[in-house]
Design a protein around this motif. Sequence first.
Motif, PDB file in Angstrom:
ATOM      1  N   THR A  83       2.809 -11.407  -3.438  1.00 40.57           N
ATOM      2  CA  THR A  83       3.063  -9.974  -3.589  1.00 40.57           C
ATOM      3  C   THR A  83       1.737  -9.260  -3.433  1.00 40.57           C
ATOM      4  O   THR A  83       0.743  -9.620  -4.056  1.00 40.57           O
ATOM      5  CB  THR A  83       3.709  -9.656  -4.952  1.00 40.57           C
ATOM      6  N   VAL A  84       1.722  -8.284  -2.552  1.00 42.19           N
ATOM      7  CA  VAL A  84       0.507  -7.560  -2.181  1.00 42.19           C
ATOM      8  C   VAL A  84       0.595  -6.139  -2.724  1.00 42.19           C
ATOM      9  O   VAL A  84       1.568  -5.428  -2.454  1.00 42.19           O
ATOM     10  CB  VAL A  84       0.349  -7.546  -0.639  1.00 42.19           C
ATOM     11  N   ARG A  85      -0.401  -5.761  -3.484  1.00 36.65           N
ATOM     12  CA  ARG A  85      -0.488  -4.397  -4.030  1.00 36.65           C
ATOM     13  C   ARG A  85      -1.846  -3.838  -3.622  1.00 36.65           C
ATOM     14  O   ARG A  85      -2.837  -4.040  -4.318  1.00 36.65           O
ATOM     15  CB  ARG A  85      -0.357  -4.421  -5.549  1.00 36.65           C
ATOM     16  N   ILE A  86      -1.891  -3.166  -2.479  1.00 34.48           N
ATOM     17  CA  ILE A  86      -3.181  -2.726  -1.938  1.00 34.48           C
ATOM     18  C   ILE A  86      -3.266  -1.217  -1.731  1.00 34.48           C
ATOM     19  O   ILE A  86      -4.236  -0.731  -1.165  1.00 34.48           O
ATOM     20  CB  ILE A  86      -3.509  -3.455  -0.619  1.00 34.48           C
ATOM     21  N   GLY A  87      -2.285  -0.476  -2.200  1.00 35.87           N
ATOM     22  CA  GLY A  87      -2.283   0.971  -2.006  1.00 35.87           C
ATOM     23  C   GLY A  87      -3.533   1.665  -2.514  1.00 35.87           C
ATOM     24  O   GLY A  87      -4.002   2.622  -1.904  1.00 35.87           O
ATOM     25  N   ALA A  88      -4.120   1.177  -3.610  1.00 36.68           N
ATOM     26  CA  ALA A  88      -5.314   1.812  -4.164  1.00 36.68           C
ATOM     27  C   ALA A  88      -6.520   1.662  -3.245  1.00 36.68           C
ATOM     28  O   ALA A  88      -7.475   2.431  -3.349  1.00 36.68           O
ATOM     29  CB  ALA A  88      -5.631   1.221  -5.533  1.00 36.68           C
ATOM     30  N   ASP A  89      -6.467   0.692  -2.314  1.00 36.53           N
ATOM     31  CA  ASP A  89      -7.584   0.450  -1.404  1.00 36.53           C
ATOM     32  C   ASP A  89      -7.401   1.107  -0.035  1.00 36.53           C
ATOM     33  O   ASP A  89      -8.265   0.965   0.832  1.00 36.53           O
ATOM     34  CB  ASP A  89      -7.772  -1.055  -1.215  1.00 36.53           C
ATOM     35  N   LEU A  90      -6.276   1.788   0.169  1.00 42.54           N
ATOM     36  CA  LEU A  90      -5.980   2.410   1.457  1.00 42.54           C
ATOM     37  C   LEU A  90      -5.916   3.920   1.305  1.00 42.54           C
ATOM     38  O   LEU A  90      -5.988   4.450   0.201  1.00 42.54           O
ATOM     39  CB  LEU A  90      -4.662   1.864   2.014  1.00 42.54           C
ATOM     40  N   PHE A  91      -5.749   4.618   2.411  1.00 37.32           N
ATOM     41  CA  PHE A  91      -5.709   6.087   2.381  1.00 37.32           C
ATOM     42  C   PHE A  91      -4.847   6.604   3.522  1.00 37.32           C
ATOM     43  O   PHE A  91      -4.609   5.905   4.507  1.00 37.32           O
ATOM     44  CB  PHE A  91      -7.133   6.657   2.481  1.00 37.32           C
ATOM     45  N   GLY A  92      -4.370   7.828   3.369  1.00 37.41           N
ATOM     46  CA  GLY A  92      -3.592   8.474   4.433  1.00 37.41           C
ATOM     47  C   GLY A  92      -2.210   7.881   4.593  1.00 37.41           C
ATOM     48  O   GLY A  92      -1.560   7.493   3.620  1.00 37.41           O
ATOM     49  N   GLU A  93      -1.787   7.818   5.830  1.00 31.82           N
ATOM     50  CA  GLU A  93      -0.500   7.227   6.188  1.00 31.82           C
ATOM     51  C   GLU A  93      -0.731   5.783   6.611  1.00 31.82           C
ATOM     52  O   GLU A  93      -1.838   5.408   6.985  1.00 31.82           O
ATOM     53  CB  GLU A  93       0.127   8.007   7.347  1.00 31.82           C
ATOM     54  N   VAL A  94       0.330   4.958   6.596  1.00 30.46           N
ATOM     55  CA  VAL A  94       0.168   3.552   6.978  1.00 30.46           C
ATOM     56  C   VAL A  94       1.439   3.042   7.644  1.00 30.46           C
ATOM     57  O   VAL A  94       2.545   3.429   7.279  1.00 30.46           O
ATOM     58  CB  VAL A  94      -0.203   2.663   5.759  1.00 30.46           C
ATOM     59  N   ALA A  95       1.241   2.184   8.646  1.00 26.88           N
ATOM     60  CA  ALA A  95       2.344   1.455   9.272  1.00 26.88           C
ATOM     61  C   ALA A  95       2.065  -0.026   9.086  1.00 26.88           C
ATOM     62  O   ALA A  95       0.912  -0.469   9.162  1.00 26.88           O
ATOM     63  CB  ALA A  95       2.454   1.800  10.751  1.00 26.88           C
TER      64      ALA A  95
END
Length: 186
Positions: A83-95
């Motif tokens: 299970t991957v929880r990486i939203g805190a390390d990303l920004f903007g929109e994502v595909a």
Amino acid sequence: RTPDHLRHVDKHMHGLQIWVALPKHLEQAPPAFFHVEADALPQWEQDGVRFKLIAGEAFGRRSPVPVSSPLFLLELACDTERTVRIGADLFGEVALYILQGSVVTEGHEHAPKRILVAKDAKLCTFTMAAGTTVHLFGGEPFPEERLIDWNFVATERSLIDAARRRWAAGDFPVIPGETAGVQLPA
């Protein structure tokens, strides 16, 4: 194009063509090519998932691939379910593109060759099945709309129309080694 000596040989290859729009002030910049060796890309393992940062910035790392706006292109792979929880390390929109394996998010399983899109990268949580490889690409959206027509991307229709006229007139540089031109689609 496959060379003659490889046409009747078993082989496996995949590629992703990711189109990245340029900021408005750079959209008419001359074309450029930049090659980066695979081992120059930042790679690391985190919680049983292998990460490769192909372009942009994420997780406090920066790829040597030049970019003109805040973005990221990541490859994630795992051998066992994770299970991957990486939203805190990303920004903007994502595909999220599923190359192989499968991804479960919000109770739904998604098969290979699918793209999942989130307008908010902070929501980026999913479960990768064993043997899964995915690519995540995203970043900050531009304030202006982008128009796409075949191989042309611009903020104004007049720029696309001018590019179409130039292509039809053969006014683009020939790619070294190419022997046949590509016709402009209707």
